[in-house]
Design a protein around this motif. Structure first.
Motif, PDB file in Angstrom:
ATOM      1  N   GLN A 154       0.719  -1.250   0.445  1.00  0.00           N
ATOM      2  CA  GLN A 154      -0.455   0.172  -0.059  1.00  0.00           C
ATOM      3  C   GLN A 154       0.600   1.229   0.167  1.00  0.00           C
ATOM      4  OE1 GLN A 154      -0.864  -2.492   2.144  1.00  0.00           O
ATOM      5  NE2 GLN A 154      -1.928  -3.194   1.209  1.00  0.00           N
ATOM      6  N   LEU A 155       0.418   2.354  -0.820  1.00  0.00           N
ATOM      7  CA  LEU A 155       1.248   3.226  -1.197  1.00  0.00           C
ATOM      8  C   LEU A 155       0.236   4.953  -0.696  1.00  0.00           C
ATOM      9  CD1 LEU A 155       3.083   2.586  -4.374  1.00  0.00           C
ATOM     10  CD2 LEU A 155       4.291   2.130  -1.674  1.00  0.00           C
ATOM     11  N   VAL A 156       0.673   5.307  -0.145  1.00  0.00           N
ATOM     12  CA  VAL A 156       0.016   6.840   0.145  1.00  0.00           C
ATOM     13  C   VAL A 156       1.436   7.758   0.088  1.00  0.00           C
ATOM     14  CG1 VAL A 156      -1.467   7.571   2.156  1.00  0.00           C
ATOM     15  CG2 VAL A 156      -1.344   5.505   1.944  1.00  0.00           C
ATOM     16  N   GLU A 157       0.974   8.922  -0.667  1.00  0.00           N
ATOM     17  CA  GLU A 157       1.166  10.275  -1.463  1.00  0.00           C
ATOM     18  C   GLU A 157       0.474  11.197  -0.580  1.00  0.00           C
ATOM     19  OE1 GLU A 157       0.627   8.268  -5.111  1.00  0.00           O
ATOM     20  OE2 GLU A 157      -0.441   8.610  -3.298  1.00  0.00           O
ATOM     21  N   SER A 158       2.277  11.832   0.094  1.00  0.00           N
ATOM     22  CA  SER A 158       1.407  12.924   0.700  1.00  0.00           C
ATOM     23  C   SER A 158       2.403  14.141   0.308  1.00  0.00           C
ATOM     24  CB  SER A 158       1.401  12.895   2.181  1.00  0.00           C
ATOM     25  OG  SER A 158       2.555  12.652   2.865  1.00  0.00           O
ATOM     26  N   GLY A 159       2.138  15.968   1.090  1.00  0.00           N
ATOM     27  CA  GLY A 159       3.302  16.811   0.617  1.00  0.00           C
ATOM     28  C   GLY A 159       3.104  17.611   0.022  1.00  0.00           C
ATOM     29  N   ASP A 176       4.189  -2.413 -10.281  1.00  0.00           N
ATOM     30  CA  ASP A 176       3.119  -3.170  -9.350  1.00  0.00           C
ATOM     31  C   ASP A 176       2.520  -2.773  -8.952  1.00  0.00           C
ATOM     32  OD1 ASP A 176       5.981  -5.451  -9.610  1.00  0.00           O
ATOM     33  OD2 ASP A 176       4.414  -5.925 -10.700  1.00  0.00           O
ATOM     34  N   TYR A 177       2.441  -1.482  -8.027  1.00  0.00           N
ATOM     35  CA  TYR A 177       0.907  -0.969  -7.002  1.00  0.00           C
ATOM     36  C   TYR A 177       1.430   0.750  -7.289  1.00  0.00           C
ATOM     37  CZ  TYR A 177       1.744  -5.418  -4.915  1.00  0.00           C
ATOM     38  OH  TYR A 177       1.618  -7.078  -4.822  1.00  0.00           O
ATOM     39  N   TRP A 178       0.614   1.147  -7.212  1.00  0.00           N
ATOM     40  CA  TRP A 178       0.847   2.859  -7.383  1.00  0.00           C
ATOM     41  C   TRP A 178      -0.554   2.993  -5.619  1.00  0.00           C
ATOM     42  CZ3 TRP A 178       2.393   4.777 -11.390  1.00  0.00           C
ATOM     43  CH2 TRP A 178       2.998   4.702 -12.534  1.00  0.00           C
ATOM     44  N   GLY A 179       0.166   4.377  -5.547  1.00  0.00           N
ATOM     45  CA  GLY A 179      -0.629   4.891  -4.425  1.00  0.00           C
ATOM     46  C   GLY A 179      -1.840   5.464  -5.008  1.00  0.00           C
ATOM     47  N   CYS A 190       2.783   7.613  -6.616  1.00  0.00           N
ATOM     48  CA  CYS A 190       3.941   7.074  -6.370  1.00  0.00           C
ATOM     49  C   CYS A 190       4.451   5.251  -7.278  1.00  0.00           C
ATOM     50  CB  CYS A 190       4.425   6.751  -5.019  1.00  0.00           C
ATOM     51  SG  CYS A 190       4.123   6.251  -3.609  1.00  0.00           S
ATOM     52  N   ALA A 191       5.225   4.873  -7.110  1.00  0.00           N
ATOM     53  CA  ALA A 191       4.709   3.710  -7.723  1.00  0.00           C
ATOM     54  C   ALA A 191       6.025   2.570  -6.969  1.00  0.00           C
ATOM     55  CB  ALA A 191       4.626   3.212  -9.097  1.00  0.00           C
ATOM     56  N   ALA A 192       5.272   1.224  -7.049  1.00  0.00           N
ATOM     57  CA  ALA A 192       6.465   0.646  -6.462  1.00  0.00           C
ATOM     58  C   ALA A 192       7.084  -0.802  -7.697  1.00  0.00           C
ATOM     59  CB  ALA A 192       6.296  -0.739  -5.165  1.00  0.00           C
ATOM     60  N   LEU A 202       7.728  16.004  -1.544  1.00  0.00           N
ATOM     61  CA  LEU A 202       6.460  14.456  -1.433  1.00  0.00           C
ATOM     62  C   LEU A 202       7.135  13.708  -1.267  1.00  0.00           C
ATOM     63  CD1 LEU A 202       4.724  14.791  -5.143  1.00  0.00           C
ATOM     64  CD2 LEU A 202       4.496  16.280  -3.297  1.00  0.00           C
ATOM     65  N   SER A 203       6.493  12.798  -0.503  1.00  0.00           N
ATOM     66  CA  SER A 203       6.302  12.075   0.623  1.00  0.00           C
ATOM     67  C   SER A 203       5.534  10.638   0.083  1.00  0.00           C
ATOM     68  CB  SER A 203       6.687  12.305   1.690  1.00  0.00           C
ATOM     69  OG  SER A 203       6.992  12.633   2.688  1.00  0.00           O
ATOM     70  N   CYS A 204       6.246   9.471   0.215  1.00  0.00           N
ATOM     71  CA  CYS A 204       5.462   8.339  -0.538  1.00  0.00           C
ATOM     72  C   CYS A 204       5.398   7.484   1.154  1.00  0.00           C
ATOM     73  CB  CYS A 204       5.519   7.934  -1.730  1.00  0.00           C
ATOM     74  SG  CYS A 204       4.398   6.047  -2.169  1.00  0.00           S
ATOM     75  N   ALA A 205       4.652   6.968   1.865  1.00  0.00           N
ATOM     76  CA  ALA A 205       4.915   6.368   3.134  1.00  0.00           C
ATOM     77  C   ALA A 205       3.997   4.598   2.246  1.00  0.00           C
ATOM     78  CB  ALA A 205       4.137   6.146   3.450  1.00  0.00           C
TER      79      ALA A 205
END
Length: 123
Positions: free
Chosen positions: A3-8, A111-114, A96-98, A20-23
């Motif tokens: 799970q990806l969560v962007e902020s900033g 594979d994964y996106w916020g 962001c993406a992983a 920007l941050s991506c947790a």
């Protein structure tokens, strides 16, 4: 699953800066290369930056090279995008993406996106 969560994101004047941050949560963060993409209204999603598992390799889109810096802190499960000298054309939703397959400019690798965070740069 990751799970990806962007902020900033936010509103900034041209010439300003944002970080920007991506947790990430879920599977082991350090096993994934991470990328940032952006999408402006009516345009395709565009590659911004990517970083490898070990932080030794980074890639940048031509339009942001020299202004943006990607970094990651594996201890905090977070990837960052420092954006300096912002321009109105940087206005977009930033995602962001992983990727398990390494850092890439190609969004199909990820594979994964916020859900994205809005960045608006006023002139």
């Amino acid at each position: 699953q990751v799970q990806l969560v962007e902020s900033g994101g936010g509103l900034v004047q041209a010439g300003g800066s944002l970080r920007l941050s991506c947790a990430a949560s879920g599977r082991t963060f350090s096993n994934y290369a991470m990328g940032w993409f952006r999408q402006a209204p009516g345009k395709e999603r565009e590659f911004v930056a990517a970083i490898s598992w070990t932080t030794s390799t980074t890639y940048y889109g031509d339009s942001v090279k020299g202004r943006f810096t990607i970094s990651r802190d594996n201890a905090k499960n977070t990837v960052y995008l420092q954006m300096n000298s912002l321009k109105p054309e940087d206005t977009a939703v930033y995602y962001c993406a992983a990727s398990r397959r390494g850092a890439s400019r190609w969004r199909g690798v990820y594979d994964y996106w916020g859900q994205g965070t809005q960045v608006t740069v006023s002139s």
